[in-house]
Design an enzyme around this catalytic site. Structure first.
Site, PDB file in Angstrom:
ATOM      1  CG  ASP A   7       0.835  -1.941   6.204  1.00  0.00           C
ATOM      2  OD1 ASP A   7      -0.010  -1.798   7.079  1.00  0.00           O
ATOM      3  OD2 ASP A   7       0.736  -1.156   5.221  1.00  0.00           O
TER       4      ASP A   7
ATOM      5  CD  GLN B  69      -6.927  -4.937   3.640  1.00  0.00           C
ATOM      6  OE1 GLN B  69      -7.982  -5.345   4.131  1.00  0.00           O
ATOM      7  NE2 GLN B  69      -6.646  -3.712   3.538  1.00  0.00           N
TER       8      GLN B  69
ATOM      9  CG  HIS C 243      -2.099   0.991   1.429  1.00  0.00           C
ATOM     10  ND1 HIS C 243      -1.741   2.226   1.590  1.00  0.00           N
ATOM     11  CD2 HIS C 243      -3.145   0.929   1.177  1.00  0.00           C
ATOM     12  CE1 HIS C 243      -2.765   3.012   1.889  1.00  0.00           C
ATOM     13  NE2 HIS C 243      -3.833   2.164   1.341  1.00  0.00           N
TER      14      HIS C 243
ATOM     15  CB  CYS D 214      -3.724   3.013  -1.587  1.00  0.00           C
ATOM     16  SG  CYS D 214      -4.848   4.596  -1.394  1.00  0.00           S
TER      17      CYS D 214
END
Length: 411
Positions: free
Chosen positions: A206, A209, A125, A368
């Site tokens: 990250d 999600q 992303h 994105c």
């Protein structure tokens, strides 16, 4: 005792119930953008604003002290969720984007030199790419692409063998998402950290999600930094968390200055607060933290693996039904509850508009993740993201809506 009953779970979400404003709630298949909120979170947030509006770590009156205690209890709940060693390893942020920028500017900016390398996977992303591009401009470091593979069985996810060829003595960081927000591909994080640490290279994950589908154990995976947003985990918008190993956080400089992040200040300088408070300048999102704590308490009663298996089964069913359309192409990673797809010769935005007119919420566009879509050879796609509050009827309505839209577009 943890359990999962799909109908009882669905009933926890007010947005799925008829109301005066929305007599027929939309079929919500846009959870990868933001999840729906359970009643417990809504009620806890409303209760704070209605009955207990006070800030934390400041005033001495009873309400402020009580809210401070609940605020810190929420930090402990996040630490428990991801198996962090201690609550002090958790920093409250506005979301994943701010958390990653905090690491980039607070830790790495003073430690990178020209020629150092930041390895970023191609599936990221933009929130896990742009901060590193900015940092590279500031320091002279180089962002190195970890490309997705060409193995269709793996749905083009970054491959560990490729990472092994990229790592070298100049590698300072590997930035990787727990789960792609387009394909749903998930890399083995333990393999990533094990390989990176052989080169004294840190790993930032990250988790925006992935955390709702499979909360990580940051200790077992040996992750150095882990960031996620509350709003994708049934929590409020405008709130996130950053985990960092204690030694790394204590070596990190404050990125933002303001109230309550210091112990002493004069025009000659200041002394920062202890970790994590030195990174939490200003009045925090107290209502969000209180509401998120209610969500995390509620999630303790949910069998998350069973709930995820249910959502994946719905996605399997929807993909199977849509596969009957000859021009259907799926970009879904096997076992994911995200279904990204296109219909040949039909622009994704045209199709999305007609689907939306049938009261179905999903997303189309580049998500994105422009580098990933470039690698897939497409300029955009549709994405239906299933969650445990969806049901078979939602999947059927999606399939019907796609077929109806195609009947209009292909005439």
């Amino acid at each position: 005792m943890k359990s999962f009953d799909s109908e009882k779970f669905r009933c926890q979400f007010p947005a799925l119930q008829p109301s005066s404003e929305f007599p027929e709630p939309a079929v919500f298949l846009d959870s990868a953008a933001t999840s729906l909120k359970p009643a417990c979170m809504v009620e806890a947030t409303q209760c704070y604003y209605q009955n207990h509006s006070a800030t934390v770590h400041r005033s001495q009156h009873a309400t402020a002290q009580a809210m401070t205690e609940r605020y810190e209890q929420a930090r402990s709940l996040v630490a428990e969720l991801i198996s962090a060693p201690q609550p002090e390893d958790i920093i409250w942020t506005k979301g994943t984007s701010e958390a990653i920028n905090l690491v980039a500017q607070g830790y790495f900016r003073s430690r990178l030199s020209a020629g150092d390398e930041i390895i970023v996977s191609e599936q990221e992303h933009h929130s896990n790419l742009l901060p590193w591009l900015i940092l590279a401009e500031q320091t002279g470091a180089k962002v190195v692409k970890w490309p997705i593979g060409t193995n269709k069985q793996k749905r083009y996810q970054p491959e560990i063998d490729t990472l092994a060829t990229l790592l070298n003595e100049k590698s300072r960081l590997v930035a990787i998402s727990q789960m792609s927000n387009v394909t749903g591909a998930a890399v083995d994080l333990e393999q990533v950290t094990s390989l990176a640490h052989q080169y004294n290279c840190l790993v930032l994950v990250d988790g925006a999600q992935g955390i709702v589908h499979s909360p990580v154990d940051v200790q077992r995976s040996d992750i150095d930094f882990y960031a996620f947003s509350a709003h994708k985990l049934y929590g409020p918008n405008g709130l996130g968390a950053l985990y960092g190993k204690g030694t790394l956080l204590n070596a990190m400089s404050p990125w933002q200055g303001g109230g309550k992040m210091l112990t002493q200040v004069s025009f000659d300088g200041f002394t920062p607060e202890a970790v994590p408070y030195r990174f939490e300048a200003g009045t925090p999102n107290v209502a969000g933290v209180i509401g998120f704590a209610a969500t995390l308490d509620w999630l303790k009663t949910v069998d998350i693996p069973l709930a995820e298996s249910y959502a994946v089964a719905l996605t399997d069913y929807a993909e199977q039904q849509l596969s009957a359309i000859p021009s259907f192409t799926s970009y879904r990673s096997t076992g994911s509850s995200l279904l990204a797809f296109n219909i040949a010769d039909i622009h994704h935005s045209d199709l999305a508009m007609l689907i939306a007119e049938q009261n179905i919420s999903l997303r189309s566009g580049q998500h994105c993740a422009q580098p990933l879509l470039d690698a897939l050879g497409i300029d955009g796609c549709l994405r239906a993201s299933f969650m445990p509050y969806n049901n078979r009827s939602d999947a059927d309505k999606l399939v019907s809506a796609v077929k109806f839209a195609l009947s209009l577009l292909e005439d």
